[in-house]
Design an enzyme around this catalytic site. Structure first.
Site, PDB file in Angstrom:
ATOM      1  N   PHE A 250       0.814  -1.214   0.000  1.00 36.78           N
ATOM      2  CA  PHE A 250       0.000   0.000   0.000  1.00 36.78           C
ATOM      3  C   PHE A 250       0.849   1.265   0.000  1.00 36.78           C
ATOM      4  CE2 PHE A 250      -2.084  -3.138   2.961  1.00 36.78           C
ATOM      5  CZ  PHE A 250      -2.826  -3.760   1.975  1.00 36.78           C
ATOM      6  N   ILE A 475       2.313  -6.621  -5.742  1.00 36.42           N
ATOM      7  CA  ILE A 475       2.004  -6.280  -4.350  1.00 36.42           C
ATOM      8  C   ILE A 475       0.594  -6.734  -3.977  1.00 36.42           C
ATOM      9  CG2 ILE A 475       3.659  -4.397  -4.269  1.00 36.42           C
ATOM     10  CD1 ILE A 475       1.435  -2.435  -4.810  1.00 36.42           C
ATOM     11  N   ALA A 519       0.673  -1.600 -14.463  1.00 40.85           N
ATOM     12  CA  ALA A 519       0.043  -2.250 -15.620  1.00 40.85           C
ATOM     13  C   ALA A 519       0.468  -1.560 -16.911  1.00 40.85           C
ATOM     14  CB  ALA A 519      -1.474  -2.231 -15.470  1.00 40.85           C
ATOM     15  N   LEU A 640      -7.785  -5.133 -18.428  1.00 40.16           N
ATOM     16  CA  LEU A 640      -7.040  -6.325 -18.834  1.00 40.16           C
ATOM     17  C   LEU A 640      -7.657  -7.599 -18.278  1.00 40.16           C
ATOM     18  CD1 LEU A 640      -3.425  -4.952 -18.262  1.00 40.16           C
ATOM     19  CD2 LEU A 640      -4.579  -5.264 -20.461  1.00 40.16           C
ATOM     20  N   THR A 644      -9.422  -9.498 -11.559  1.00 38.62           N
ATOM     21  CA  THR A 644      -8.419  -8.852 -10.711  1.00 38.62           C
ATOM     22  C   THR A 644      -8.674  -7.347 -10.619  1.00 38.62           C
ATOM     23  OG1 THR A 644      -6.893  -8.675 -12.595  1.00 38.62           O
ATOM     24  CG2 THR A 644      -6.653 -10.600 -11.176  1.00 38.62           C
ATOM     25  N   GLY A 714      -5.234   0.815  -9.019  1.00 38.29           N
ATOM     26  CA  GLY A 714      -4.897   0.584  -7.619  1.00 38.29           C
ATOM     27  C   GLY A 714      -5.406   1.664  -6.687  1.00 38.29           C
ATOM     28  N   GLU A 715      -5.380   2.920  -7.133  1.00 42.17           N
ATOM     29  CA  GLU A 715      -5.760   4.035  -6.265  1.00 42.17           C
ATOM     30  C   GLU A 715      -7.202   4.496  -6.444  1.00 42.17           C
ATOM     31  OE1 GLU A 715      -1.385   4.588  -5.390  1.00 42.17           O
ATOM     32  OE2 GLU A 715      -2.465   4.021  -7.193  1.00 42.17           O
TER      33      GLU A 715
END
Length: 748
Positions: A250, A475, A519, A640, A644, A714-715
């Protein structure tokens, strides 16, 4: 020849390729690599916040059989970094913290000694026997008590990724004073700590020739090896860093943490392998999301057109580094007011440097901005969604550039429809169920869509299988899986024929995994290197006797079903295995670099966007808040892997709930120490807090951001969630809460 099978894998919900290893325990983490002749180190932390160490007495600890050494600033080896400065990939301007440098104590919990013994238990016990005398000085750790000391940050290379606020435009003071509708508020956000499940640890395998193999918990092995080689003045050829798996980061693993220094120092001095693991309490001693005080003011005309925006933030930093975040810039990127003043300052305190934490700056700044937007909507008597649509823009006014793509309007539409927003009664306290008040709130999310340079290697082996590698990190985001998909898709192979490897400095270099750029960054490198393999295969195909590919160019070729084919006649094909066989018994190997297309990108602003809709249930008697359902609609370019990707957004939504209602690192300023430094008292969202969460991926095409058309996820999942919850709580209760986390006492 039959029509070829379609073997596209991009866009498919492929299971995690590393999933089996993780759930069966085969995946090894930094503290799980057992190496010969291993000793164990335990770190001793400072008991004061500021001052000096007067003396150490380690005699009782050293008298125990099996205790090898107690390292302090008094007996540490001379190191390169005490003569020259160093920088890691995520270092802010200033002087990086140097463990065991001297007797000076800069913050509470500072590592001051390392006890090394034959067993972990012995090292831990011996650490309790080391006596330390201090000379204590008065410390300053309270942000709000020191706001008068706020100053502009020092600027440096970090400004490229964390740009300072743009210069004011228009005349905010005059226009805001004349506006018929305006709001202003003060927002205080507490400090937070990352707290991934895996504690920070480093295992150093010391080899007879003095070379080191290091297993480190890190979000970038390249950063760890840069740190080690600079600090200890070791050639790159003598160090190898590996981190195949990471149990959460994180952002806490972006910078090398002090256990890496301790383990390498001890291994080199003792000439044997050493492992150093930190405790949960010590996870609160090397960086956190900074406490921040913000002021936001918005002005609008009677029809809801915003014409004035002010956003000011003051955040804590250490006294040795200027850690900055992009807190106040978002309003000028999302909304079109012509009169804008943005300001950002730092308050140096006796704390460790803050550290990037999921959506650093973004979730802090937008939590304030989007609550202010909700307040402005109520001031206008306007639906909060309609206010945002009224002020919608496809232009980034901070940079004066259009967006490469922005499907935020569609996020609003699809999210509102899925949530049922049109049936909302705007009146606060108008919805009730039994003794619970029901509230609906919404907010906008935004995060930058960046790409960095990275390298990758691809090897089409003699058995027809493809191995691809890059020194990036997974991660927990699914990097192993999506890189496997990109490689498989590029060369028309099934997932089972592709192996992607990462987390090893012997592999081609990649940047730290953060900022939602992995990515795009590593994915582009993987696609590029697989295309290079394809071009090599085309050369082999052209040399075949009576080849039907003789006049073919690269753009005439496609790959599917383990074959290379002509695009205009897919039945003209040759298997990849046949082409490898023509390579003289050798694998086809290529290494390549994926680079951002600066010429293409320079005329556009690039970002991911989201719309978040939340329902809360507030107990009218107790003030307890339950988030009963939430919908996040995301425009994140090409998706993609929906499985996930959805996990990433869900994780961000859960953390956004946790930030809004629970997470807070509580410091006792008498001691200058975070007091709730454990998972019993540092509250995070648990299963019982999570109810109906829904994710929508809005279709978005973008050929500017990178060749894959992907934007990081991610964010973006966390950014809009806290404000949406705060706005829903206002709708439920009529109580406007501007500080996070929202505690029970604020609602009683």
């Amino acid at each position: 020849m039959s029509t070829p099978l379609v073997t596209n894998t991009i866009g498919k919900p492929i299971n995690r390729v590393d999933g089996v290893e993780k759930v069966t325990g085969k995946a090894k983490y930094a503290a799980e690599f057992n190496v010969p002749d291993l000793a164990y180190g335990v770190v001793i932390s400072s008991a004061i916040t500021k001052g000096k160490i007067k003396s150490f007495d380690a005699s009782d600890a050293l008298s125990l059989e099996g205790v090898l050494q107690v390292f302090t600033h008094e007996n540490r080896p001379k190191l390169a970094w005490f003569d020259i400065s160093y920088k890691d990939q995520d270092a802010p301007p200033g002087a990086p913290f140097r463990p065991l440098h001297n007797a000076t104590i800069k913050y509470s919990g500072q590592p001051i000694a390392l006890v090394v013994a034959e067993t972990f238990e012995l090292a831990r016990y011996a650490a309790t026997l080391v006596r330390v005398e201090y000379e204590e000085l008065t410390h300053e750790t309270d942000l709000e008590a020191n706001l008068h000391k706020a100053r502009k940050p020092k600027h440096g290379v970090a400004d490229l990724l964390k740009p300072p606020p743009p210069k004011p435009r228009g005349d905010f003071d005059r226009v805001y004073a004349e506006d018929p509708n305006k709001v202003a508020g003060r927002y205080v956000h507490s400090a937070e700590h990352h707290n991934p499940m895996e504690l920070f640890a480093t295992t150093v395998s010391y080899e007879k020739n003095g070379k080191l193999t290091i297993y480190d918990k890190t979000q970038g092995v390249t950063n760890s090896i840069l740190y080690v080689t600079q600090v200890f003045n070791i050639p790159f050829s003598d160090v190898r860093v590996l981190s195949p798996y990471m149990g959460g980061g994180f952002g806490s693993g972006l910078r090398p943490q002090y256990q890496l220094f301790m383990a390498v120092m001890a291994a080199r001095e003792l000439k044997r392998s050493v492992r150093v693991s930190l405790t949960r309490q010590q996870m609160f001693t090397f960086g956190h999301r900074p406490a921040t005080v913000q002021q936001v003011a918005l002005g609008a005309l009677a029809d809801g057109s915003m014409n004035a925006l002010y956003h000011d933030a003051m955040s804590e930093t250490s006294k040795f580094e200027d850690y900055t975040e992009v807190v106040v810039n978002w309003g000028g990127q999302l909304y079109p007011p012509e009169n804008v003043t943005l300001d950002y300052k730092l308050v140096p305190l006796d704390v460790y440097s803050p550290l990037d934490m999921r959506a650093p700056g973004g979730v802090t700044g937008m939590s304030a901005l989007e609550v202010a937007m909700d307040e402005l909507a109520y001031n206008l008597g306007m639906d909060p969604l309609q206010l945002r649509l009224k002020n919608y823009t496809d232009h980034d006014y901070n940079q004066n550039k259009p967006y490469s793509s922005k499907e935020l309007r569609e996020c609003y539409r699809q999210g509102a429809e899925r949530f049922g927003w049109p049936s909302r009664n705007m009146e606060p306290r108008s919805m009730k169920k039994d003794h619970n008040l029901i509230g609906w709130g919404m907010a906008t999310g935004m995060w930058e869509a960046n790409q960095m340079p990275a390298r990758a290697e691809a090897v089409l082996m003699v058995n027809g299988k493809l191995r691809v590698s890059s020194a990036t990190a997974d991660i927990g985001t699914g990097t192993y899986t999506i890189m496997t998909q990109i490689a498989a898709d590029t060369l028309g192979l099934p997932i089972s024929d592709v192996l992607f490897k990462l987390g090893d400095t012997d592999m081609p270099v990649a940047p730290i995994s953060g900022g939602s750029w992995t990515a795009a960054t590593v994915g582009t490198a993987v696609q590029t290197v697989c295309q290079e393999v394809g071009k090599s295969l085309l050369k082999l195909a052209k040399n075949m006797p009576d080849s039907l590919f003789k006049g073919a160019k690269w753009e005439d070729i496609t790959f599917s079903d383990k074959h290379m084919r002509l695009k205009n006649d897919p039945n003209v094909a040759v298997s990849l295995q046949t082409l490898v066989d023509l390579n003289g018994g050798k694998a086809v190997r290529e290494t390549s670099t994926g680079l951002p297309n600066a010429l293409k990108q320079r005329n556009f602003s690039r970002a991911t966007h989201s719309a978040v809709f939340v329902e809360v249930m507030v107990d009218e008697d107790l003030g307890t808040v339950k988030v009963t359902r939430a919908v996040t609609a995301v425009a994140g370019g090409r998706i993609l892997n929906p499985k996930t990707a959805r996990s990433q957004i869900l994780g961000g939504m859960v953390w956004g709930l946790s930030k809004a209602l629970e997470e807070e690192s509580v410091m006792d300023h008498n001691f200058g120490r975070f007091m709730n430094h454990n998972l019993a008292e540092y509250h995070v969202a648990v299963n019982a807090d999570i109810h109906d969460l829904d994710v929508i991926f809005v279709e978005e095409h973008d050929d500017v951001v990178n060749p894959l058309g992907v934007k990081g996820l991610g964010e973006i999942g966390i950014v809009g969630m806290p404000a949406a919850i705060a706005n829903a709580i206002f709708h439920a209760t009529g109580r406007r809460v501007r500080d996070l986390p929202i505690r029970l006492d604020a609602l009683l």
